[in-house]
Design a protein around this motif. Sequence first.
Motif, short mmCIF file in Angstrom:
data_model
loop_
_atom_site.label_atom_id
_atom_site.label_comp_id
_atom_site.label_asym_id
_atom_site.label_seq_id
_atom_site.Cartn_x
_atom_site.Cartn_y
_atom_site.Cartn_z
N GLN A 31 -8.29 10.93 2.93
CA GLN A 31 -9.45 11.25 2.06
C GLN A 31 -10.32 11.95 2.99
OE1 GLN A 31 -9.94 9.57 -1.00
NE2 GLN A 31 -7.79 8.88 -0.96
N ASP A 79 0.89 -1.26 0.05
CA ASP A 79 -0.01 0.14 -0.14
C ASP A 79 0.83 1.24 0.10
OD1 ASP A 79 -2.24 -1.45 0.17
OD2 ASP A 79 -2.69 -0.83 2.09
N ASN A 100 2.26 2.16 -3.25
CA ASN A 100 1.20 2.61 -4.21
C ASN A 100 0.96 4.08 -3.72
OD1 ASN A 100 0.87 0.44 -5.76
ND2 ASN A 100 -0.74 -0.21 -4.39
N PHE A 101 0.97 4.42 -2.59
CA PHE A 101 0.79 5.56 -1.80
C PHE A 101 1.83 6.64 -2.21
CE2 PHE A 101 1.65 8.08 2.28
CZ PHE A 101 0.53 9.00 1.92
N THR A 102 2.99 6.21 -2.32
CA THR A 102 4.19 7.11 -2.57
C THR A 102 4.33 7.38 -3.98
OG1 THR A 102 5.27 6.31 -0.83
CG2 THR A 102 6.65 7.34 -2.23
N ALA A 103 3.89 6.13 -4.90
CA ALA A 103 4.06 6.41 -6.43
C ALA A 103 2.91 7.39 -6.82
CB ALA A 103 3.87 5.08 -6.88
N ASN A 104 1.80 7.28 -6.17
CA ASN A 104 0.63 8.14 -6.53
C ASN A 104 0.38 9.37 -5.94
OD1 ASN A 104 -0.11 5.94 -8.13
ND2 ASN A 104 -1.37 5.26 -6.32
N GLY A 105 1.48 9.75 -5.21
CA GLY A 105 1.45 11.02 -4.42
C GLY A 105 0.55 10.96 -3.04
N HIS A 106 0.37 11.92 -2.40
CA HIS A 106 -0.24 11.92 -1.04
C HIS A 106 -1.72 11.68 -1.10
CE1 HIS A 106 3.57 13.23 1.20
NE2 HIS A 106 3.80 12.10 0.46
N ASN A 107 -2.50 10.56 -1.03
CA ASN A 107 -3.68 10.57 -1.24
C ASN A 107 -4.41 9.59 -0.31
OD1 ASN A 107 -3.13 8.56 -2.59
ND2 ASN A 107 -4.33 9.11 -4.42
#
Length: 170
Positions: A170, A157, A160-167
């Motif tokens: 929510q 997780d 993915n979190f690091t690759a997709n930016g800080h989201n």
Amino acid sequence: MLSENMQKALNNQIRMEAESSQIYLAMASWAEIKGFEGIAAFMFKQSDEERLHMLKLLKYVNQRGGEAVVSALDEPRLDYTSFRTLFRQLYEHEVKVSASINDLVDIALSGKDYATHNFLQWYVSEQIEEEATAKVILDKIDLIGDDKGGLYMFDNDMKNFTANGHNIVQ
Ligand code: OFO
């Protein structure tokens, strides 16, 4: 022109941000050695961000006619007993940074330094985000405990979190 008091406080913050970068770097290295790529990637990225926070302050101090100080840093002293303890320290550290930013805002306001007050608003918002991120991660890791399978999934997780930016928040 910055007041002496304001300059001193901003220089302390420069050091604090640099130490934050070192703390994240130490955590990143530990996670990498343990084979948790996702957690390591997250920590390396955070370390870079803290360096940017430090640079932004340094440039501001110089731009306002002050003198930024690049000081010696304390070696990060962290408890590596578990990921839980690691993330707890991270969260507590961010809470400490937020308190320090709030103190800076106080100093700016009481000295009627509205330019610095305005400049600091970026840090105020950034800290809301960083504290929230650290809290979400801490809550997740509290749920997982020391379960190996859970940690493996958590690491994914984080990748993915690091690759997709800080989201993650929510
Ligand atoms: Fe996460 O501390 Fe900088 O601002």
